[in-house]
Design an enzyme around this catalytic site. Sequence first.
Site, PDB file in Angstrom:
ATOM      1  N   PHE A 235       0.876  -1.181   0.000  1.00 45.49           N
ATOM      2  CA  PHE A 235       0.000   0.000   0.000  1.00 45.49           C
ATOM      3  C   PHE A 235       0.904   1.219   0.000  1.00 45.49           C
ATOM      4  CE2 PHE A 235      -2.462   3.081   2.678  1.00 45.49           C
ATOM      5  CZ  PHE A 235      -3.685   3.072   2.030  1.00 45.49           C
TER       6      PHE A 235
ATOM      7  N   SER B 104       2.303   6.763   1.909  1.00 45.60           N
ATOM      8  CA  SER B 104       3.289   7.657   2.539  1.00 45.60           C
ATOM      9  C   SER B 104       4.383   8.071   1.567  1.00 45.60           C
ATOM     10  CB  SER B 104       3.948   6.971   3.731  1.00 45.60           C
ATOM     11  OG  SER B 104       2.977   6.638   4.680  1.00 45.60           O
TER      12      SER B 104
ATOM     13  N   TRP C 276       8.704   4.039   3.321  1.00 43.95           N
ATOM     14  CA  TRP C 276       8.368   3.062   4.381  1.00 43.95           C
ATOM     15  C   TRP C 276       7.288   2.072   3.916  1.00 43.95           C
ATOM     16  CZ3 TRP C 276       7.025   8.334   6.202  1.00 43.95           C
ATOM     17  CH2 TRP C 276       8.141   9.027   6.686  1.00 43.95           C
TER      18      TRP C 276
ATOM     19  N   THR D 161       5.623  -1.118   3.580  1.00 44.13           N
ATOM     20  CA  THR D 161       5.635  -2.478   4.125  1.00 44.13           C
ATOM     21  C   THR D 161       5.353  -3.473   2.996  1.00 44.13           C
ATOM     22  OG1 THR D 161       4.835  -1.635   6.231  1.00 44.13           O
ATOM     23  CG2 THR D 161       4.571  -3.997   5.858  1.00 44.13           C
TER      24      THR D 161
ATOM     25  N   ASP E  95      -9.624   2.818   7.624  1.00 43.51           N
ATOM     26  CA  ASP E  95     -10.653   2.443   8.613  1.00 43.51           C
ATOM     27  C   ASP E  95     -10.586   0.950   8.895  1.00 43.51           C
ATOM     28  OD1 ASP E  95     -11.598   5.018   8.732  1.00 43.51           O
ATOM     29  OD2 ASP E  95     -13.417   4.646   7.561  1.00 43.51           O
TER      30      ASP E  95
ATOM     31  N   GLN F 204       3.276  -7.860  45.885  1.00 38.24           N
ATOM     32  CA  GLN F 204       2.124  -7.107  45.375  1.00 38.24           C
ATOM     33  C   GLN F 204       2.502  -6.154  44.235  1.00 38.24           C
ATOM     34  OE1 GLN F 204      -0.091  -4.298  47.968  1.00 38.24           O
ATOM     35  NE2 GLN F 204      -1.699  -5.826  47.897  1.00 38.24           N
TER      36      GLN F 204
ATOM     37  N   ILE G   1       9.353  -6.500  34.705  1.00 38.51           N
ATOM     38  CA  ILE G   1       9.165  -7.686  35.558  1.00 38.51           C
ATOM     39  C   ILE G   1      10.324  -8.670  35.368  1.00 38.51           C
ATOM     40  CG2 ILE G   1       7.707  -9.769  35.813  1.00 38.51           C
ATOM     41  CD1 ILE G   1       5.270  -7.850  35.445  1.00 38.51           C
TER      42      ILE G   1
ATOM     43  N   GLU H 111      -0.042   3.382  10.109  1.00 41.84           N
ATOM     44  CA  GLU H 111      -1.494   3.503   9.847  1.00 41.84           C
ATOM     45  C   GLU H 111      -2.116   4.622  10.684  1.00 41.84           C
ATOM     46  OE1 GLU H 111      -3.672   0.123   8.743  1.00 41.84           O
ATOM     47  OE2 GLU H 111      -1.876  -1.029   8.273  1.00 41.84           O
TER      48      GLU H 111
HETATM   49  N1  CAA Z   1     -13.820   7.490   4.938  1.00 38.24           N
HETATM   50  C1  CAA Z   1     -14.241   8.170   3.849  1.00 38.24           C
HETATM   51  N2  CAA Z   1     -13.938   9.488   3.635  1.00 38.24           N
HETATM   52  C2  CAA Z   1     -13.184  10.113   4.554  1.00 38.24           C
HETATM   53  C3  CAA Z   1     -12.705   9.461   5.711  1.00 38.24           C
HETATM   54  C4  CAA Z   1     -13.067   8.094   5.886  1.00 38.24           C
HETATM   55  N3  CAA Z   1     -12.662   7.414   6.969  1.00 38.24           N
HETATM   56  N4  CAA Z   1     -11.976  10.316   6.439  1.00 38.24           N
HETATM   57  C5  CAA Z   1     -11.990  11.488   5.780  1.00 38.24           C
HETATM   58  N5  CAA Z   1     -12.720  11.354   4.644  1.00 38.24           N
HETATM   59  C6  CAA Z   1     -13.004  12.415   3.669  1.00 38.24           C
HETATM   60  C7  CAA Z   1     -13.706  13.591   4.362  1.00 38.24           C
HETATM   61  O1  CAA Z   1     -15.100  13.390   4.432  1.00 38.24           O
HETATM   62  C8  CAA Z   1     -13.319  14.748   3.469  1.00 38.24           C
HETATM   63  O2  CAA Z   1     -14.142  14.701   2.305  1.00 38.24           O
HETATM   64  P1  CAA Z   1     -14.857  16.058   1.735  1.00 38.24           P
HETATM   65  O3  CAA Z   1     -13.747  17.033   1.443  1.00 38.24           O
HETATM   66  O4  CAA Z   1     -15.574  15.561   0.531  1.00 38.24           O
HETATM   67  O5  CAA Z   1     -15.738  16.546   2.836  1.00 38.24           O
HETATM   68  C9  CAA Z   1     -11.926  14.378   3.020  1.00 38.24           C
HETATM   69  O6  CAA Z   1     -11.789  12.961   3.190  1.00 38.24           O
HETATM   70  C10 CAA Z   1     -10.825  15.099   3.791  1.00 38.24           C
HETATM   71  O7  CAA Z   1     -10.980  14.801   5.161  1.00 38.24           O
HETATM   72  P2  CAA Z   1     -10.156  15.612   6.263  1.00 38.24           P
HETATM   73  O8  CAA Z   1     -10.418  17.081   6.090  1.00 38.24           O
HETATM   74  O9  CAA Z   1     -10.453  14.999   7.594  1.00 38.24           O
HETATM   75  O10 CAA Z   1      -8.632  15.314   5.814  1.00 38.24           O
HETATM   76  P3  CAA Z   1      -7.248  15.853   6.363  1.00 38.24           P
HETATM   77  O11 CAA Z   1      -6.401  16.222   5.214  1.00 38.24           O
HETATM   78  O12 CAA Z   1      -7.488  16.850   7.455  1.00 38.24           O
HETATM   79  O13 CAA Z   1      -6.570  14.504   6.966  1.00 38.24           O
HETATM   80  C11 CAA Z   1      -5.999  12.864   8.624  1.00 38.24           C
HETATM   81  C12 CAA Z   1      -7.022  13.886   8.046  1.00 38.24           C
HETATM   82  C13 CAA Z   1      -6.877  12.043   9.547  1.00 38.24           C
HETATM   83  C14 CAA Z   1      -4.881  13.508   9.417  1.00 38.24           C
HETATM   84  C15 CAA Z   1      -5.419  11.983   7.485  1.00 38.24           C
HETATM   85  O14 CAA Z   1      -4.509  12.706   6.685  1.00 38.24           O
HETATM   86  C16 CAA Z   1      -4.727  10.729   8.033  1.00 38.24           C
HETATM   87  O15 CAA Z   1      -5.380   9.737   8.327  1.00 38.24           O
HETATM   88  N6  CAA Z   1      -3.382  10.793   8.161  1.00 38.24           N
HETATM   89  C17 CAA Z   1      -2.586   9.620   8.541  1.00 38.24           C
HETATM   90  C18 CAA Z   1      -2.218   8.842   7.330  1.00 38.24           C
HETATM   91  C19 CAA Z   1      -1.939   7.403   7.642  1.00 38.24           C
HETATM   92  O16 CAA Z   1      -2.590   6.769   8.463  1.00 38.24           O
HETATM   93  N7  CAA Z   1      -0.988   6.849   6.936  1.00 38.24           N
HETATM   94  C20 CAA Z   1      -0.667   5.467   7.066  1.00 38.24           C
HETATM   95  C21 CAA Z   1       0.137   5.006   5.903  1.00 38.24           C
HETATM   96  S1  CAA Z   1      -0.092   3.298   5.546  1.00 38.24           S
HETATM   97  C22 CAA Z   1       0.811   2.429   6.663  1.00 38.24           C
HETATM   98  O17 CAA Z   1       1.259   2.922   7.661  1.00 38.24           O
HETATM   99  C23 CAA Z   1       0.913   0.980   6.349  1.00 38.24           C
HETATM  100  C24 CAA Z   1       1.937   0.233   7.052  1.00 38.24           C
HETATM  101  O18 CAA Z   1       3.103   0.548   7.056  1.00 38.24           O
HETATM  102  C25 CAA Z   1       1.565  -0.987   7.738  1.00 38.24           C
END
Ligand code: CAA
Length: 380
Positions: A123, A126, A156, A158, A240, A279, A337, A363
């Site tokens: 995926f 990043s 990064w 995975t 999600d 304890q 521990i 994530e």
């Molecule tokens: N489902 C559907 N739509 C969603 C949503 C969701 N869960 N969350 C947000 N949206 C939509 C919103 O409704 C909005 O849509 P509209 O403009 O049409 O209203 C749009 O997306 C933008 O939403 P936000 O304004 O909340 O977005 P943001 O830019 O402020 O970002 C954030 C929010 C939560 C910080 C997001 O950037 C985020 O999750 N950041 C972290 C990224 C992350 O988790 N990366 C992981 C990389 S993968 C990984 O780590 C894998 C691995 O190594 C194992």
Amino acid sequence: MDFQLTEEQEALVRMVREFAEREVRPVAAENDRKARFPADLVRRMGELGLMGIEVDVEYGGSGLDPVSYVLAMEEVSAACASTGVIMSVNNSLVCDPLVKFATPEQKARFLAPLASGEKLGCFMLSEPEAGTDAAAQRTTAVRDGDHYVVNGTKNWITNGPQADVGILFTMTDRSKGHKGITAFIVDMHAPGVRRGPKDDKLGIRASHTCQIFFEDHRVPVSQRLGSEGEGFKVAMATLDCGRIGIAAQALGIARAAFEAAASYACDRKTFGKPIIEHQAVAFMLADMETQIEAARLLTLRAALEKAAGVRHTKASSMAKLMASEVANRVAKNAVQIHGGNGYVTEYPVERYYRDAKITEIYEGTSEVQRIVIAANLLRA
Ligand code: CAA
């Protein structure tokens, strides 16, 4: 909320626990020490139906529910957190968006081999300057006839060194911000896709990550996942699901650390009695088990919301936040521990301590989970 597992779920737990104890745990420490990717175990997980747990049987998966996914992830991760994340990325960050957003033709071509374990997925969201701020994508995809030409760097990633197929996020229209992001399904062996050396990491060392460079990579329009501009929604909806998987991975690490600490506390004696009879140690263990159970309930709740087909953004973030922080506290106390024995590689708890840390980072960091929970406070 129903706390009773079905017979099918109980049978799955027995099967995965036996696999994890017999085949995964015995090689976990050595794979970690040598940073060796467990290719044989990944193949076995494919044979056992663990690489596409929630994917329909028609597309090569096991056709099980999200609770089954959590149960299986906890079992594998309790034996080896590296093997757990390889499995979770394939299941929730690659198969899941294909289930949700791919066309029937894309599913037939890409989902079936991924869900059966014949191929491995990654995926690619990043970037060097787009980690927490996922919308700040710099990788571009420019339309050229029936292809897009992709240029940029992903960080990064995975499963990056081994992956056959990747879910890629790009900017197709910078002027539109997050509404200019578009997702693609990428053949990782195609020209213009180059992998950097694997990263040298603190923990989960048997799971490999690397940079991926796109250099005039041509991806057919038929491999676009969703419509132009829908990529950010694809990424967020995928996370999600992914955050439930990482919560379950954290639970596995926490459980392994707790079990090691409880067993050590029964054997180790100080001042004439096993340390569990002091304890200070007994209370630590009591807190550990209570917190693990609380994290497990939140994780199962998120899985049940997913199973019910309702938006589970907040529940997933709560589960991931709680389980990852519990895993870190529990692993830290498991080392405590064990005393001096907790600091040497002869005992497994130093590995659990190192492995736990990443669950608070990938994530979405714990800070990102709090942002998501806060933003969804008023959502029903
Ligand atoms: N489902 C559907 N739509 C969603 C949503 C969701 N869960 N969350 C947000 N949206 C939509 C919103 O409704 C909005 O849509 P509209 O403009 O049409 O209203 C749009 O997306 C933008 O939403 P936000 O304004 O909340 O977005 P943001 O830019 O402020 O970002 C954030 C929010 C939560 C910080 C997001 O950037 C985020 O999750 N950041 C972290 C990224 C992350 O988790 N990366 C992981 C990389 S993968 C990984 O780590 C894998 C691995 O190594 C194992």
